[in-house]
Scaffold this active site. Structure first.
Site, PDB file in Angstrom:
ATOM      1  CG  ASP A   1      -4.265   4.508   7.110  1.00 30.15           C
ATOM      2  OD1 ASP A   1      -4.617   3.562   7.836  1.00 30.15           O
ATOM      3  OD2 ASP A   1      -4.713   4.700   5.966  1.00 30.15           O
TER       4      ASP A   1
ATOM      5  CD1 TRP B   1      -7.874   1.496  10.690  1.00 27.71           C
ATOM      6  CD2 TRP B   1      -9.694   2.771  10.768  1.00 27.71           C
ATOM      7  NE1 TRP B   1      -8.511   1.353   9.497  1.00 27.71           N
ATOM      8  CE2 TRP B   1      -9.633   2.131   9.508  1.00 27.71           C
ATOM      9  CE3 TRP B   1     -10.748   3.626  11.027  1.00 27.71           C
ATOM     10  CZ2 TRP B   1     -10.599   2.327   8.519  1.00 27.71           C
ATOM     11  CZ3 TRP B   1     -11.702   3.822  10.048  1.00 27.71           C
ATOM     12  CH2 TRP B   1     -11.624   3.197   8.814  1.00 27.71           C
TER      13      TRP B   1
ATOM     14  CD1 TRP C   1      -1.584   2.346   2.050  1.00 28.27           C
ATOM     15  CD2 TRP C   1      -2.849   1.611   0.369  1.00 28.27           C
ATOM     16  NE1 TRP C   1      -2.501   3.341   1.767  1.00 28.27           N
ATOM     17  CE2 TRP C   1      -3.283   2.902   0.727  1.00 28.27           C
ATOM     18  CE3 TRP C   1      -3.487   0.945  -0.670  1.00 28.27           C
ATOM     19  CZ2 TRP C   1      -4.325   3.537   0.070  1.00 28.27           C
ATOM     20  CZ3 TRP C   1      -4.537   1.577  -1.319  1.00 28.27           C
ATOM     21  CH2 TRP C   1      -4.942   2.858  -0.948  1.00 28.27           C
TER      22      TRP C   1
ATOM     23  CE  LYS D   1      -4.289  -3.255   6.178  1.00 28.24           C
ATOM     24  NZ  LYS D   1      -3.376  -2.323   5.466  1.00 28.24           N
TER      25      LYS D   1
ATOM     26  CG  ASP E   1      -8.670  -1.230   6.085  1.00 29.35           C
ATOM     27  OD1 ASP E   1      -8.786  -0.652   7.180  1.00 29.35           O
ATOM     28  OD2 ASP E   1      -7.934  -0.815   5.170  1.00 29.35           O
TER      29      ASP E   1
END
Length: 536
Positions: A224, A203, A40, A161, A163
């Site tokens: 991020d 997050w 990414w 992963k 998200d």
């Protein structure tokens, strides 16, 4: 229903889902933080088989594979959101010739492992990015958990992963969604025999460190580290490092994740790369590079493959380092206990705008006597020192050390209440927020206190703390990671009282209690015996 024989169970799991109990953990049997590369940060959604093959080749040729980097993780952009009439993920074979199993086979052929990306909601993150980023609606797995994770496992992926863009936008409960995903991964593993590392990418908004260790291998603790289209910056690195400080959640196979590395990206100096890597290593965080491996400098390659740095990160104990001192604001000392006897990793971090000396004292590391110091980045032994080590640290940078000495927990002293004759004690370990109490003096580690030159009272590597920086009567007195703040500083007075520097209130046995279990609090100093203490 009784448990079915293993073979029959594997055959029926996809149809009946009867073989695994609810909320079975999908955590793969790993013992060290994952190391590898993720697409990414350098490529965003502009990925295809050629890009991934080139980076996998470079992971090997650069020496990163030999240093321990093993995962090649394909992030968002690999899937454009279409499904076939049965709901299966449809792959663009122009982008991925031979489909996803072909790229997995290529990665495996290099002696590496392969990772894949999806979202817990209906849509992946691309759908929610600002104008200018390609939008991929429907690239999440919501409604297809069993189907998608079984497909990933059948393709041969070793890591997934998940998200939270769709999950967040759709107002989902993270714990419920990720537990359902964990169950689906576990069912897929039962059918294919291929466990997948499970990365929760929520997050930190719903505090995954409180629930994700039971269902996953790693969990993001913040946003991020770099946003799409941005250049890396140290402020974001430090913020993500700070947000990952949940040491009690971490253990071998389960890790706080402050996000991928930005080391080697344009905009970061070699010194910033070393500081960034030092912080991730002391935290025992996953090391997932995000730079273009085909274009990295020799200095970036040397930093990423530094064997001593990697050994600190990958230490078998799986501990997260914590802050143990801050003699002046922004001049911080972090310590991580390493496997073996008397071994510590230490980061001296200068968050200020000027170069400064930072001192690490052996007493704050739980060591006694002299200790040998090695500078990791300089690859140099600095010698043996009696009680401490001081070094100049440039502004905004960190020094990474390993220290070898003698474990010294027994050298602390008992803090005895004059009225009760009982000791200040920390019950049931030293988790942050545990309230101190009175208890019969036993000589055990939870009653072994050290009063430092910076007015901290330390026990088992934690500091006595006025909870939430409280300054009112009745504030709980707890243990917490040492941070150098005034609510963790205590003045020892001639009359035996201990006064909080921030509050000017006294350490007090609540209600003049003398019984085992009496809690310790702050109270206005009154000269009474329940506020008098002696270190013995």
């Amino acid at each position: 229903m009784s448990r079915l024989p293993a073979l029959l169970c594997a055959m029926l799991a996809g149809l009946l889902a009867v073989c695994l109990p609810p909320s079975a953990s999908a955590a793969a049997p790993i013992t060290k933080p994952p190391m590898g590369w993720n697409s990414w940060n350098s490529f965003a959604g502009a990925i295809n088989a050629t890009v991934i093959k080139q980076q996998a080749d470079a992971l090997v040729s650069s020496g990163m594979k030999d240093a321990g980097y093993e995962y090649v993780n394909i992030d968002e952009g690999w899937w454009k959101g279409s499904r076939d009439s049965s709901g299966n993920i449809a792959v663009d074979t122009a982008q991925w010739p031979g489909g996803m199993q072909a790229i997995v086979d290529y990665i495996h052929g290099k002696g590496l492992k392969a990772g894949i990306y999806t979202d817990a909601g209906r849509d992946g993150c691309g759908y929610y990015y600002p104008t200018g980023h390609p939008a991929y609606p429907g690239t999440g797995s919501e409604g297809h958990y069993d189907q998608d994770f079984l497909q990933f496992s059948r393709w041969g992926f070793d890591y997934v992963k998940v998200d939270w863009c769709g999950g967040s936008a759709e107002g989902r409960n993270a714990r419920d969604s990720y537990t359902a995903i964990s169950d689906s991964i576990a069912r897929a593993t039962a059918q294919t025999g291929r466990p997948m590392v499970f990365s929760v990418c929520e997050w930190g908004g719903q505090q995954p460190w409180n629930w994700a260790p039971g269902i996953s291998n790693l969990w993001r603790t913040s946003g991020d580290i770099i946003f799409w289209g941005e250049r890396p910056n140290m402020a974001r690195v430090l913020a993500n490092f700070d947000a990952a400080q949940h040491a009690s959640a971490q253990s071998p196979g389960h890790y706080n994740d402050p996000d991928m590395l930005v080391a080697g990206l344009n905009g970061f100096s070699d010194a910033q790369n070393r500081t960034h890597l030092s912080l991730w290593a002391i935290a025992g965080a996953p090391l997932l590079a995000g730079n273009k491996l085909t274009e990295m400098s020799a200095a970036t390659r040397a930093a990423l493959t530094n064997r001593e740095l990697i050994a600190v990160d990958q230490d078998a104990l799986g501990r997260q380092g914590t802050k143990v001192a801050e003699d002046a604001s922004g001049l911080q000392v972090y310590s991580k206990t390493l496997s073996g006897t008397g071994r510590r990793a230490v980061v001296l971090l200068n968050r200020t705008g000027s170069a400064a000396n930072i001192t690490v004292r052996w007493s704050t590391l739980g060591l006694t006597g002299s200790a040998a110091v090695r500078d990791v980045w300089a690859a140099a032994d600095r010698g043996s020192f009696a009680t401490s080590y001081t070094i100049g640290v440039p502004a905004g940078e960190a020094v990474l050390l390993t220290v070898a000495g003698t474990d010294g927990a027994p050298t602390g002293r008992q803090l005895v209440g004059t009225q009760s004759g009982r000791c200040a004690d920390v019950p049931n370990g030293t988790a942050n927020g545990t309230q101190a109490q009175l208890w019969d003096c036993t000589g055990q580690a939870q009653q072994s206190w050290t009063y430092t030159a910076t007015k901290q009272l330390m026990v088992n590597g934690k500091c006595l703390d006025a909870y939430n920086r409280g300054t009112a009567n009745g504030t709980q007195v707890v243990v917490w990671d040492c941070n150098g703040q005034a609510n963790q500083q205590w003045t020892m007075n001639a009359n035996g009282s201990l006064t909080g520097v921030a509050s000017n209130l006294c350490l007090d046995a609540n209600g003049q209690g003398t019984a085992n279990g009496t809690k310790l609090i702050l109270w206005a100093c009154n000269g009474q015996a329940n506020q008098q203490w002696a270190l013995r």
